[in-house]
Design an enzyme around this catalytic site. Sequence first.
Site, PDB file in Angstrom:
ATOM      1  N   GLU A 274     -40.461 -56.135  41.233  1.00 28.37           N
ATOM      2  CA  GLU A 274     -41.870 -55.799  41.452  1.00 28.37           C
ATOM      3  C   GLU A 274     -42.507 -56.950  42.213  1.00 28.37           C
ATOM      4  O   GLU A 274     -42.455 -58.099  41.774  1.00 28.37           O
ATOM      5  CB  GLU A 274     -42.634 -55.577  40.141  1.00 28.37           C
TER       6      GLU A 274
ATOM      7  N   GLU B 227     -44.610 -63.177  41.858  1.00 34.73           N
ATOM      8  CA  GLU B 227     -46.060 -63.391  41.835  1.00 34.73           C
ATOM      9  C   GLU B 227     -46.388 -64.687  42.582  1.00 34.73           C
ATOM     10  O   GLU B 227     -45.707 -65.685  42.423  1.00 34.73           O
ATOM     11  CB  GLU B 227     -46.558 -63.454  40.376  1.00 34.73           C
TER      12      GLU B 227
ATOM     13  N   ASP C  20     -44.695 -66.588  47.641  1.00 40.89           N
ATOM     14  CA  ASP C  20     -45.333 -65.625  48.528  1.00 40.89           C
ATOM     15  C   ASP C  20     -44.238 -64.678  49.016  1.00 40.89           C
ATOM     16  O   ASP C  20     -43.218 -65.133  49.555  1.00 40.89           O
ATOM     17  CB  ASP C  20     -45.988 -66.357  49.706  1.00 40.89           C
TER      18      ASP C  20
ATOM     19  N   ASP D 243     -52.892 -56.059  46.681  1.00 41.84           N
ATOM     20  CA  ASP D 243     -54.201 -56.482  47.207  1.00 41.84           C
ATOM     21  C   ASP D 243     -54.487 -55.731  48.507  1.00 41.84           C
ATOM     22  O   ASP D 243     -53.624 -55.639  49.380  1.00 41.84           O
ATOM     23  CB  ASP D 243     -54.193 -57.993  47.463  1.00 41.84           C
TER      24      ASP D 243
ATOM     25  N   LYS E 273     -59.895 -56.467  55.710  1.00 40.48           N
ATOM     26  CA  LYS E 273     -60.180 -56.770  57.126  1.00 40.48           C
ATOM     27  C   LYS E 273     -58.959 -56.458  57.991  1.00 40.48           C
ATOM     28  O   LYS E 273     -57.829 -56.818  57.626  1.00 40.48           O
ATOM     29  CB  LYS E 273     -60.524 -58.257  57.281  1.00 40.48           C
TER      30      LYS E 273
ATOM     31  N   ASP F  11     -55.026 -47.253  43.467  1.00 40.86           N
ATOM     32  CA  ASP F  11     -56.206 -46.364  43.428  1.00 40.86           C
ATOM     33  C   ASP F  11     -57.025 -46.549  44.698  1.00 40.86           C
ATOM     34  O   ASP F  11     -58.058 -45.909  44.857  1.00 40.86           O
ATOM     35  CB  ASP F  11     -57.098 -46.688  42.214  1.00 40.86           C
TER      36      ASP F  11
ATOM     37  N   THR G  75     -49.474 -49.811  34.840  1.00 43.61           N
ATOM     38  CA  THR G  75     -49.675 -51.232  35.084  1.00 43.61           C
ATOM     39  C   THR G  75     -51.053 -51.590  34.503  1.00 43.61           C
ATOM     40  O   THR G  75     -51.836 -50.719  34.131  1.00 43.61           O
ATOM     41  CB  THR G  75     -49.658 -51.555  36.589  1.00 43.61           C
ATOM     42  N   GLU G  76     -51.313 -52.884  34.495  1.00 41.28           N
ATOM     43  CA  GLU G  76     -52.615 -53.332  33.990  1.00 41.28           C
ATOM     44  C   GLU G  76     -53.763 -52.735  34.819  1.00 41.28           C
ATOM     45  O   GLU G  76     -54.738 -52.214  34.281  1.00 41.28           O
ATOM     46  CB  GLU G  76     -52.651 -54.845  34.101  1.00 41.28           C
TER      47      GLU G  76
ATOM     48  N   GLU H 168     -53.629 -50.098  36.717  1.00 40.08           N
ATOM     49  CA  GLU H 168     -53.626 -48.633  36.593  1.00 40.08           C
ATOM     50  C   GLU H 168     -54.419 -48.212  35.354  1.00 40.08           C
ATOM     51  O   GLU H 168     -55.204 -47.265  35.398  1.00 40.08           O
ATOM     52  CB  GLU H 168     -52.177 -48.151  36.488  1.00 40.08           C
TER      53      GLU H 168
END
Length: 214
Positions: free
Chosen positions: A45, A70, A97, A119, A123, A155, A194-195, A197
């Site tokens: 993930e 992460e 990263d 994320d 832009k 979402d 997920t958190e 979600e």
Amino acid sequence: MRLRNITGSREVIADSEFVVKEAVLFECPGTWHDIFGNENPIHIEIGMGKGKFIHTMAKEYPDINYVGIEKYSSVLLRAIQKMEEEPLPNLKFIRMDAEDIAKVFGNEEVDKIYLNFSDPWPKDRHAKRRLPSKEFLARYDVILKRNSRLEFKTDNRDLFDFAVEELEPAGWKAEVITYDLHSDEALMQGNVMTEYEEKFSSMGNPICKYIIYR
Ligand code: SAM
């Protein structure tokens, strides 16, 4: 997700048995079966946040090896704390990263990729930073086995529309596309929330999902 800088998080990460060090991986990518000590499939993930999804998956599927990636130490720290409470042999973390993802996994070493609530980078000039962008799809193309799947949930409709548009130019195809995952009984079978979600679906936001391959 960016939590306040938490003093000592870098030290905890450096000492944690649950974190595989990026520098070590750069030296010898493609050694994940040795790291886990078995030949089980490897699911990752990217942008796991505090790790709720991947920890639940690892508990549910002990015969799959999971790697959570992460970028931020302060966020990864929460995932480490969860592992300290409930350690799992088939889950490891990397703080990095994901731009460098193809340096830490070998060619076609990965059996499944999850992107959850990435994320949005709204832009236009930041489009390349979006985890489902064609630039990232090119990196996933190197590490993901042929005929394996990448699953993406969000979402954020703008990000999802962008992600769908990126598929064809990047040489990927959609097996599944839904704009309302939680109303689809078949797709909800085995869905682990997920958190983000949990948070956004409880606010009434429809959840989009695709499953893609090439
Ligand atoms: N996946 C979790 C969920 O669904 O609850 C967390 C979602 S949160 C919005 C996105 C996470 O991705 C953040 O924790 C962020 O730090 C991480 N992230 C964003 N870009 C990343 C990158 N290039 N490499 C690694 N992690 C990244």
